[in-house]
Write a protein that holds these residues in place. Sequence first.
Motif, PDB file in Angstrom:
ATOM      1  N   THR A 168       0.839  -1.206   0.000  1.00  0.00           N
ATOM      2  CA  THR A 168       0.000   0.000   0.000  1.00  0.00           C
ATOM      3  C   THR A 168       0.870   1.250   0.000  1.00  0.00           C
ATOM      4  O   THR A 168       2.107   1.165   0.073  1.00  0.00           O
ATOM      5  N   LEU A 169       0.204   2.381  -0.030  1.00  0.00           N
ATOM      6  CA  LEU A 169       0.920   3.658  -0.068  1.00  0.00           C
ATOM      7  C   LEU A 169       1.896   3.793   1.108  1.00  0.00           C
ATOM      8  O   LEU A 169       2.984   4.342   0.959  1.00  0.00           O
ATOM      9  N   ILE A 170       1.529   3.276   2.289  1.00  0.00           N
ATOM     10  CA  ILE A 170       2.390   3.450   3.467  1.00  0.00           C
ATOM     11  C   ILE A 170       3.494   2.387   3.543  1.00  0.00           C
ATOM     12  O   ILE A 170       4.330   2.413   4.438  1.00  0.00           O
ATOM     13  N   GLY A 171       3.488   1.408   2.602  1.00  0.00           N
ATOM     14  CA  GLY A 171       4.595   0.443   2.552  1.00  0.00           C
ATOM     15  C   GLY A 171       4.388  -0.796   3.396  1.00  0.00           C
ATOM     16  O   GLY A 171       5.354  -1.390   3.875  1.00  0.00           O
ATOM     17  N   CYS A 172       3.131  -1.210   3.584  1.00  0.00           N
ATOM     18  CA  CYS A 172       2.839  -2.472   4.248  1.00  0.00           C
ATOM     19  C   CYS A 172       1.946  -3.277   3.304  1.00  0.00           C
ATOM     20  O   CYS A 172       1.669  -2.845   2.181  1.00  0.00           O
ATOM     21  N   ALA A 173       1.539  -4.471   3.724  1.00  0.00           N
ATOM     22  CA  ALA A 173       0.657  -5.301   2.894  1.00  0.00           C
ATOM     23  C   ALA A 173      -0.421  -5.919   3.763  1.00  0.00           C
ATOM     24  O   ALA A 173      -0.204  -6.162   4.944  1.00  0.00           O
ATOM     25  N   GLY A 174      -1.556  -6.212   3.129  1.00  0.00           N
ATOM     26  CA  GLY A 174      -2.620  -6.939   3.832  1.00  0.00           C
ATOM     27  C   GLY A 174      -3.638  -6.010   4.454  1.00  0.00           C
ATOM     28  O   GLY A 174      -3.381  -5.410   5.500  1.00  0.00           O
ATOM     29  N   CYS A 175      -4.795  -5.875   3.813  1.00  0.00           N
ATOM     30  CA  CYS A 175      -5.868  -5.043   4.374  1.00  0.00           C
ATOM     31  C   CYS A 175      -6.979  -5.904   4.966  1.00  0.00           C
ATOM     32  O   CYS A 175      -7.972  -5.388   5.467  1.00  0.00           O
ATOM     33  N   THR A 176      -6.855  -7.225   4.857  1.00  0.00           N
ATOM     34  CA  THR A 176      -7.788  -8.143   5.489  1.00  0.00           C
ATOM     35  C   THR A 176      -6.981  -8.950   6.491  1.00  0.00           C
ATOM     36  O   THR A 176      -6.167  -9.794   6.110  1.00  0.00           O
ATOM     37  N   HIS A 177      -7.140  -8.602   7.750  1.00  0.00           N
ATOM     38  CA  HIS A 177      -6.383  -9.294   8.784  1.00  0.00           C
ATOM     39  C   HIS A 177      -4.885  -9.173   8.465  1.00  0.00           C
ATOM     40  O   HIS A 177      -4.415  -8.070   8.211  1.00  0.00           O
ATOM     41  N   GLU A 178      -4.159 -10.289   8.411  1.00  0.00           N
ATOM     42  CA  GLU A 178      -2.706 -10.226   8.166  1.00  0.00           C
ATOM     43  C   GLU A 178      -2.377 -10.926   6.853  1.00  0.00           C
ATOM     44  O   GLU A 178      -1.329 -11.541   6.714  1.00  0.00           O
ATOM     45  N   LEU A 179      -3.294 -10.848   5.903  1.00  0.00           N
ATOM     46  CA  LEU A 179      -3.205 -11.642   4.667  1.00  0.00           C
ATOM     47  C   LEU A 179      -2.945 -10.783   3.442  1.00  0.00           C
ATOM     48  O   LEU A 179      -3.452  -9.666   3.345  1.00  0.00           O
ATOM     49  N   PHE A 180      -2.177 -11.348   2.480  1.00  0.00           N
ATOM     50  CA  PHE A 180      -2.173 -10.746   1.149  1.00  0.00           C
ATOM     51  C   PHE A 180      -3.609 -10.787   0.633  1.00  0.00           C
ATOM     52  O   PHE A 180      -4.279 -11.830   0.716  1.00  0.00           O
ATOM     53  N   ASP A 181      -4.083  -9.691   0.108  1.00  0.00           N
ATOM     54  CA  ASP A 181      -5.491  -9.665  -0.332  1.00  0.00           C
ATOM     55  C   ASP A 181      -5.708  -8.651  -1.445  1.00  0.00           C
ATOM     56  O   ASP A 181      -6.772  -8.080  -1.552  1.00  0.00           O
ATOM     57  N   ALA A 188       9.520   2.557   6.122  1.00  0.00           N
ATOM     58  CA  ALA A 188      10.042   3.053   7.394  1.00  0.00           C
ATOM     59  C   ALA A 188       9.379   4.368   7.782  1.00  0.00           C
ATOM     60  O   ALA A 188       8.886   4.524   8.905  1.00  0.00           O
ATOM     61  N   LEU A 189       9.370   5.327   6.852  1.00  0.00           N
ATOM     62  CA  LEU A 189       8.877   6.672   7.187  1.00  0.00           C
ATOM     63  C   LEU A 189       7.381   6.702   7.466  1.00  0.00           C
ATOM     64  O   LEU A 189       6.893   7.608   8.128  1.00  0.00           O
ATOM     65  N   ASN A 190       6.676   5.709   6.958  1.00  0.00           N
ATOM     66  CA  ASN A 190       5.211   5.768   7.055  1.00  0.00           C
ATOM     67  C   ASN A 190       4.656   4.652   7.947  1.00  0.00           C
ATOM     68  O   ASN A 190       4.288   4.900   9.082  1.00  0.00           O
ATOM     69  N   ALA A 191       4.629   3.415   7.442  1.00  0.00           N
ATOM     70  CA  ALA A 191       4.021   2.330   8.236  1.00  0.00           C
ATOM     71  C   ALA A 191       4.792   2.100   9.537  1.00  0.00           C
ATOM     72  O   ALA A 191       4.209   2.014  10.619  1.00  0.00           O
ATOM     73  N   LEU A 192       6.111   1.987   9.454  1.00  0.00           N
ATOM     74  CA  LEU A 192       6.872   1.621  10.659  1.00  0.00           C
ATOM     75  C   LEU A 192       6.899   2.750  11.688  1.00  0.00           C
ATOM     76  O   LEU A 192       6.559   2.540  12.859  1.00  0.00           O
TER      77      LEU A 192
END
Length: 512
Positions: free
Chosen positions: A273-286, A333-337
């Motif tokens: 995603t824009l913030i540099g993480c993955a998974g918008c359904t629980h902790e899953l690739f989706d 790093a700058l966004n999600a983390l």
Amino acid sequence: MKMEYAYRLPGIGEAVLNERDKKYLDFVTEKQLLSETLWKSFTDVFRTKADDVDLGWRGEYWGKMMRGGCLVYRCTADKRLYAVLKGAVLALLDAAEADGRISTYSRSLECAGWDIWCRKYVLTGMLHFCDICDDNKLVERILDAMELLLERIIERVGTGAGQVPITETSNFWLGVNSCSILEPVLDLYRRRTKERFLAFASYIIETGGCSGGDLIALALNDDILPFQYPENKAYETMSFFEGVLAYYEVTGEEKYLRAVQNFTERVFETDITLIGCAGCTHELFDNSADKQTEYAETIMQETCVTVTWMRLCAKLFLLTGEQKYADRIERSALNALFGSVNLFDQKITMPKSGEVRSPLPFDSYSPLFMNSRGRGIGGLKHFSDGTFYGCCAAIGAAGLAVFPLISSLREPGNKAWELSAYKRNGRIAFTYGPYVLARDSVKENADIRLPVFPKQKDGRLCFTLLPPEAGECLRILLETDTGKILLTDYASCGKRWADHGGILSVWLPCER
Ligand SMILES: [Zn+2]
């Protein structure tokens, strides 16, 4: 074979740290890594076989935090930290059983649940300590112990009589969690070249990483996307591919590099995603790249995923030298983390016990659309004394260190930063350079759910850069048809979730 690397990870004290990096590294050192109480809790679970009770993952915390601690030490060369890490290593070595087995599971329950996963993290943490250890005798003692740890696994796991296939050693995620032991197995093989270890790694490779299909073949064929794989747990799957990359580094067989690169590109295209993480359904690739604009009642964007994505990109960067991997690490790093770091000393009331306490150092989940931080503790497990910890809190330190370690190596960029809007699914989002911007209902004291229609002049957005306030990196007033709205860097938004409530949003409605 001798593998050629584009870059070498900076040695102890070699990384160039700016004030921001130091702030985060100091925070995690003081709040977490120097805590002898925490290290004792994480070590005791091996003595008491604490994971027997629910086939849990308490055994992952020690190795995850040790890896993070060692990487942070690489950045800061803090002698206090070294002493605490060394003490934790010695304590866990003492928790080994007579035949060298180290596990939070009793023998009658071993090779089930998260046992192999937890032992993977013991190997990982110990081998990271070897990289910073100044005492050759201790390194040899650790490597001897890790050989025994691995021998105890190899004799129980495989296809021989009385053995459990690696993909059957967990009833979660088709066994990909267990198969992710591949990376530290190869790390140990590189230090102690025992053919049994390489054969065990080759056996894991042959399984394809899970019981539902060959993940390596799927990545090579490149016909289906990671969110369509037979299992789609984001963190564990990426962790397995870190092992596939290590297999390439040891064998030099090009197809394994290609598999990892294909996998990484498809994850980037469809799930980051824009913030540099993955998974918008629980902790899953989706297919998060598309789903990120939706409101999600469930948890999403797990911090373990952020850090593992950064680590995978870091390995590919060191190997190939391609700057795109460093760019991706920076974005995460700058966004999600940084957004997940609980910098402020807030008070939360625990739902069941009513206990009032501070949040863990890292949040587990990051919102993208009209939601708050602090939405649950990922990988939560209690210890016998009533205290608890979580998976994301244990992994965060590694991310805070990987960022400056890799940033120290990258070529300086000279591109001017711009505000350029992204539109998707009737929503709009804004970035400024590597920073993602968001609205924060508490900062603005406004209804941020209302649609925004940005004004443009000569094809450019109309905005004013303001001096950032405390805790912020960016503060921008954007002109819209209905007045000015405040956008600040995502990581600074919603930070006082426990004290002030409120919501934040990266994606904003933009349709009438
Ligand atoms: Zn987690």
